[in-house]
Design a protein around this motif. Structure first.
Motif, PDB file in Angstrom:
ATOM      1  N   LEU A 118       9.724  -9.497   1.637  1.00  0.00           N
ATOM      2  CA  LEU A 118       8.498 -10.123   0.509  1.00  0.00           C
ATOM      3  C   LEU A 118       8.278  -8.698  -0.046  1.00  0.00           C
ATOM      4  O   LEU A 118       8.065  -7.665   0.605  1.00  0.00           O
ATOM      5  CB  LEU A 118       7.285 -10.531   1.435  1.00  0.00           C
ATOM      6  CG  LEU A 118       6.023 -10.880   0.699  1.00  0.00           C
ATOM      7  CD1 LEU A 118       6.498 -11.999  -0.260  1.00  0.00           C
ATOM      8  CD2 LEU A 118       4.948 -11.022   1.656  1.00  0.00           C
ATOM      9  N   ASN A 119       8.329  -8.945  -1.447  1.00  0.00           N
ATOM     10  CA  ASN A 119       7.777  -7.670  -2.241  1.00  0.00           C
ATOM     11  C   ASN A 119       8.599  -6.435  -1.875  1.00  0.00           C
ATOM     12  O   ASN A 119       8.021  -5.288  -1.886  1.00  0.00           O
ATOM     13  CB  ASN A 119       6.417  -7.585  -2.348  1.00  0.00           C
ATOM     14  CG  ASN A 119       5.782  -8.858  -2.809  1.00  0.00           C
ATOM     15  OD1 ASN A 119       6.239  -9.740  -3.724  1.00  0.00           O
ATOM     16  ND2 ASN A 119       4.634  -9.056  -2.259  1.00  0.00           N
ATOM     17  N   GLY A 120       9.926  -6.697  -1.546  1.00  0.00           N
ATOM     18  CA  GLY A 120      10.686  -5.329  -1.074  1.00  0.00           C
ATOM     19  C   GLY A 120      10.630  -4.662   0.282  1.00  0.00           C
ATOM     20  O   GLY A 120      11.256  -4.016   0.556  1.00  0.00           O
ATOM     21  N   LYS A 121       9.880  -5.748   0.885  1.00  0.00           N
ATOM     22  CA  LYS A 121       9.596  -5.030   2.403  1.00  0.00           C
ATOM     23  C   LYS A 121      10.275  -6.097   3.353  1.00  0.00           C
ATOM     24  O   LYS A 121      10.026  -7.306   3.202  1.00  0.00           O
ATOM     25  CB  LYS A 121       8.206  -4.809   2.851  1.00  0.00           C
ATOM     26  CG  LYS A 121       7.965  -4.512   4.175  1.00  0.00           C
ATOM     27  CD  LYS A 121       6.484  -4.282   4.655  1.00  0.00           C
ATOM     28  CE  LYS A 121       6.237  -3.802   6.013  1.00  0.00           C
ATOM     29  NZ  LYS A 121       4.970  -3.514   6.420  1.00  0.00           N
ATOM     30  N   LYS A 122      11.168  -5.575   4.184  1.00  0.00           N
ATOM     31  CA  LYS A 122      11.685  -6.362   5.106  1.00  0.00           C
ATOM     32  C   LYS A 122      10.899  -6.942   6.245  1.00  0.00           C
ATOM     33  O   LYS A 122      10.173  -6.125   6.781  1.00  0.00           O
ATOM     34  CB  LYS A 122      13.003  -5.837   5.894  1.00  0.00           C
ATOM     35  CG  LYS A 122      13.731  -6.719   6.520  1.00  0.00           C
ATOM     36  CD  LYS A 122      14.877  -6.096   7.219  1.00  0.00           C
ATOM     37  CE  LYS A 122      15.902  -6.935   7.999  1.00  0.00           C
ATOM     38  NZ  LYS A 122      17.094  -6.436   8.449  1.00  0.00           N
ATOM     39  N   MET A 123      10.706  -8.354   6.096  1.00  0.00           N
ATOM     40  CA  MET A 123       9.611  -8.890   7.051  1.00  0.00           C
ATOM     41  C   MET A 123      10.467  -9.508   8.334  1.00  0.00           C
ATOM     42  O   MET A 123       9.619  -9.720   9.444  1.00  0.00           O
ATOM     43  CB  MET A 123       9.016 -10.107   6.318  1.00  0.00           C
ATOM     44  CG  MET A 123       8.330  -9.592   5.073  1.00  0.00           C
ATOM     45  SD  MET A 123       6.784  -8.755   5.464  1.00  0.00           S
ATOM     46  CE  MET A 123       5.723  -9.780   6.018  1.00  0.00           C
ATOM     47  N   ALA A 124      11.628 -10.056   8.133  1.00  0.00           N
ATOM     48  CA  ALA A 124      12.055 -10.893   9.507  1.00  0.00           C
ATOM     49  C   ALA A 124      13.526 -10.538   9.444  1.00  0.00           C
ATOM     50  O   ALA A 124      14.185 -10.488   8.421  1.00  0.00           O
ATOM     51  CB  ALA A 124      11.580 -12.081   9.680  1.00  0.00           C
ATOM     52  N   GLN A 125      14.183 -10.995  10.657  1.00  0.00           N
ATOM     53  CA  GLN A 125      15.748 -11.087  10.777  1.00  0.00           C
ATOM     54  C   GLN A 125      15.898 -12.082  11.894  1.00  0.00           C
ATOM     55  O   GLN A 125      15.268 -12.114  13.064  1.00  0.00           O
ATOM     56  CB  GLN A 125      16.460  -9.789  11.134  1.00  0.00           C
ATOM     57  CG  GLN A 125      17.988 -10.031  11.008  1.00  0.00           C
ATOM     58  CD  GLN A 125      18.814  -8.854  10.766  1.00  0.00           C
ATOM     59  OE1 GLN A 125      18.317  -7.809   9.997  1.00  0.00           O
ATOM     60  NE2 GLN A 125      19.835  -8.644  11.040  1.00  0.00           N
ATOM     61  N   HIS A 126      16.630 -13.207  11.553  1.00  0.00           N
ATOM     62  CA  HIS A 126      16.997 -14.261  12.496  1.00  0.00           C
ATOM     63  C   HIS A 126      18.285 -14.415  12.597  1.00  0.00           C
ATOM     64  O   HIS A 126      19.263 -14.427  11.679  1.00  0.00           O
ATOM     65  CB  HIS A 126      16.231 -15.516  11.957  1.00  0.00           C
ATOM     66  CG  HIS A 126      16.368 -16.647  13.012  1.00  0.00           C
ATOM     67  ND1 HIS A 126      17.253 -17.644  12.708  1.00  0.00           N
ATOM     68  CD2 HIS A 126      15.664 -17.134  13.928  1.00  0.00           C
ATOM     69  CE1 HIS A 126      17.115 -18.539  13.593  1.00  0.00           C
ATOM     70  NE2 HIS A 126      16.257 -18.092  14.394  1.00  0.00           N
TER      71      HIS A 126
END
Length: 787
Positions: A118-126
């Motif tokens: 989101l907006n260049g920031k990694k939020m999750a990995q699944h």
């Protein structure tokens, strides 16, 4: 309530393509399937920041809507399906008024390693391509400004992600893309959680357990998990209201006050009684809704609705019991694949598949060999189809990380599907895989941890640990197969009808015996292989199903409902009783004839094209008492059902008329029940091809605009008298006008007299015109009014 409605009305102004989800959190969840962009180009992470100008990205983005596949595959994948990395992105704006809200994206599934920024920031990995994941965005959103969400997907072989086996050795394909729905969730910071939002054993969201279900009374226990994402404790209570499907209130209760501490999740349990309930069964799939309202300071701050059904189930060594009565399960297996688009089926297409399973006379489906879509599960609830739910797995048992991810899949599967009355078995086993005892013990225990109670049953293909033993028929040998199984464990035959006719019980050696059998004997028959081979496939299923009924098994599931592609072979796996385009083979009508007339469906089908003088045995499938057969108006015979060795246990054996003297013209079958004529059907020797006739496969679910709907369009070759001509292979060219596009080969050759193309419906409602033409034949066109 007024405030909440106005806030959500504002949100709709900022988001395109958000359709109401009718099954869960109906106020706070909206589909966001439109307005996405897609690429398979190499992508520099610098461009994950929405502030970087699009013109500098040197990436070609394609506008798409979901569900979406990363690659349009051939109908028959003779090589290997597409594998690699792809990207999706979406720009969206969240108004300033939502700064104090809980905002998240819910992904039903993505194939198969997903990374979200989101907006260049990694939020999750699944990890894993078949189950949902939840990404909270609240603290990182630019409220009142444009935001960019980017999803990177990779579907390459990975032995640490179930099913683990490489595509080239796998008996199915897992395809690609953001192939299920995505939802935006906006809720109060004090809210009922989503089952995937929090990691709580037997928790998350609303969990409805049936404690009692009979004709006098139903009792449910509703457990609701509430999250407080504020900085101070809150006193709340819950109002729980149960409605029947007509909207009548049938039970209501209010909980005592409950303190939810800051930054904590707490649960509230409430017991509700329903007098003289309407029980759920495949014959009467009655459903209820429970609405949970969170009350704070006298106001509703959050609301969630869950659907459930009241029924009691039991698996015993003597079989299966539903609502206290013995009940025989008659089922099939299903792969969720469509030609060309792989797994990227619309919700409507999922429901059409469920409808066909029901029409085929089945009351049970095994999800082989992975979790399938939420819309398909919903359709099974609504139509009345029991489900064996399954984790991803087939002939592979991986390392410790693989096993841990299997355990996680089991937990997520149960949390996702526990409220579905259709689910009666949990396949926490890895199908046909050499699992350790430790793995089987733990996987079995996890299901019971996540779903406490007596009416919860695990199952596995190995006779160990699990509650129900589910071997395939070919895992034993002729002539007894499973008729002599002597253990006390409940038994269900999870596959039959294919393998025992393919390779002399070759076990798991998928290739060594491929050339031993005569082509007429195998159950792997394409719809275009001709009536002799289609009749043999139907006889194989008849013989093995009849033989299964000699044992004490709770039921059986044939292999399988629809033809499908598989990675390890360059051809279609054609054991389906319908082909990959969902057109029926003779075997479909055999199974359909096993339905009792009390179902309201009178079945009468002549399994002979009546166009070959050398093939003059006429088999009629019917669920009636007697059948008359006429040739050109002259009675050949009136007879009762067959009594041979392949018919001894069937509910409704076929009617076989041997050596009917061949004459071109008209075969007519008339069916009788209690001496009354209840149905008649005609099969006419076809003349030369004369025209094209179009039809659309809506299967009781009309096509819709604005939801990425896909539907099959069939062009049948007919003679001058409108009789089908089943042996031709004309090329047909399709054309569409209006808000729709065609997917697949065009022109396309007929198979058994029918050419098929897939049509994707666009965003706009209105009239769609479809036309089809073949050389030297009369053209046809149809119009669809799309809402």
């Amino acid at each position: 309530m007024t405030l909440k409605f106005s806030l959500y009305s504002l949100l709709i102004l900022f988001l395109v393509g958000c359709n109401l989800d009718n099954t869960r959190n109906s106020v706070g969840i909206k589909k966001i399937n439109s307005g996405w962009e897609f690429t398979t180009d190499k992508f520099d992470p610098i461009y994950l920041d929405s502030s970087v100008k699009k013109s500098n990205q040197q990436v070609t983005w394609q506008k798409v809507s979901l569900p979406h596949t990363a690659n349009i595959e051939p109908a028959v994948i003779t090589g290997q399906q597409w594998q690699g990395t792809c990207w999706y992105r979406k720009n969206f704006t969240i108004p300033n008024s939502f700064k104090d809200k809980h905002v998240a994206f819910y992904f039903e599934a993505a194939m198969q390693v997903a990374e979200v920024w989101l907006n260049g920031k990694k939020m999750a990995q699944h990890y894993g391509g078949y189950l949902p994941f939840y990404v909270e965005l609240s603290d990182e959103l630019n409220y009142g400004e444009e935001n960019l969400i980017v999803v990177k997907l990779n579907n390459e072989d990975n032995p640490q992600i179930p099913p683990g086996k490489s595509i080239t050795g796998l008996d199915f394909n897992w395809f690609s893309g953001l192939y299920r729905n995505v939802y935006l969730i906006v809720k109060d910071n004090i809210h009922i959680t989503h089952p995937t939002e929090v990691d709580i054993v037997a928790g998350g969201g609303v969990f409805v357990r049936t404690l009692k279900a009979d004709s006098n009374e139903g009792v449910i226990l509703v457990k609701t998990d509430i999250s407080n994402q504020t900085n101070s404790a809150a006193s709340i209570n819950l109002i729980s209201t149960v409605y029947d499907m007509e909207g009548n209130e049938v039970s209501v209760t209010t909980s005592p006050d409950k303190i939810i501490n800051a930054s904590e999740v707490n649960s509230v349990e409430m017991k509700l009684k329903i007098l003289t309930p309407k029980l759920w069964s495949p014959e009467t799939p009655n459903l209820y809704r429970v609405k949970m309202d969170v009350i704070k300071d006298g106001k509703v701050i959050d609301s969630t609705t869950e659907r459930f059904g009241l029924r009691s189930i039991k698996f015993d060594k003597d079989g299966f019991y539903l609502n206290g009565n013995p009940y025989k399960l008659r089922g099939t297996n299903r792969h969720q694949e469509y030609p060309y688009i792989g797994y990227a089926l619309s919700d409507n297409a999922q429901r059409r598949d469920a409808w066909k399973i029901k029409q085929a006379g089945f009351n049970f489906v095994r999800l082989s060999h992975y979790p399938q879509s939420e819309s398909f599960m919903n359709a099974c609830d609504e139509l009345g189809i029991f489900v064996m739910d399954a984790i991803p797995g087939w002939q592979f048992f991986g390392d410790s990380l693989f096993q841990e991810r299997c355990y996680r899949d089991i937990r997520q599967l149960v949390r996702r599907d526990r409220n579905h009355p259709s689910v009666i078995l949990w396949e926490a086993s890895l199908n046909e895989s050499g699992m350790s005892k430790a793995y089987m013990n733990k996987s079995h225990a996890i299901v019971h941890e996540e779903f406490p109670g007596k009416e919860v049953f695990t199952c596995g293909w190995i006779d160990y640990a699990y509650d129900v033993f589910i071997p395939a028929r070919q895992h034993a040998k002729a002539p007894d197969y499973w008729k002599t199984y002597s253990k006390d464990k409940p038994l269900f035959i999870a596959e039959y009808g294919d393998w025992e006719y393919y390779a002399h019980n070759a076990g798991f050696n998928q290739t060594a015996f491929s050339n031993l059998m005569l082509e007429e004997r195998t159950s792997r028959q394409l719809r275009g292989d001709g009536q002799v081979r289609l009749a043999q496939q139907a006889l194989n299923y008849q013989e093995s199903h009849n033989d299964n009924l000699y044992n004490r098994a709770a039921g059986d599931a044939n292999w399988l409902m629809f033809d499908y592609n598989r990675g390890y072979a360059p051809d279609i796996e054609s054991s389906g009783i319908m082909d990959i385009f969902r057109l029926p083979k003779f075997a479909f009508h055999f199974f359909r004839s096993q339905k009792d007339l009390t179902s309201g469906d009178t079945v009468l089908f002549i399994a002979n094209y009546w166009d070959d003088p050398t093939y003059n045995d006429v088999k009629v499938y019917s669920n009636c008492d007697e059948v008359e057969l006429f040739l050109n108006g002259k009675l050949i015979e009136r007879r009762q059902p067959d009594t041979g060795p392949n018919s001894t246990m069937l509910h409704h054996p076929p009617f076989t008329f041997d050596n009917v003297p061949y004459r071109t013209g008209e075969l007519k079958a008339k069916a009788y029940y209690n001496e009354d004529l209840v149905a008649e059907v005609v099969r006419t020797t076809p003349l030369e091809p004369a025209k094209v006739k179009l039809s659309v496969d809506e299967s009781n679910t009309p096509v819709q605009a604005g939801c990425n709907d896909v539907v099959f369009v069939y062009a049948s070759i007919m003679d001058v008298n409108n009789n089908p001509v089943p042996l031709v292979s004309n090329e047909v060219r399709f054309k569409v006008e209006g808000s729709a596009e065609l997917i697949g080969d065009n022109p396309v050759k007929c198979e058994a007299g029918v050419a098929t193309i897939l049509m994707k419906i666009g965003e706009e409602s209105g009239v769609i015109k479809v036309s089809a033409a073949a050389n030297n034949l009369e053209k046809d066109s149809i119009q669809l009014v799309i809402k």
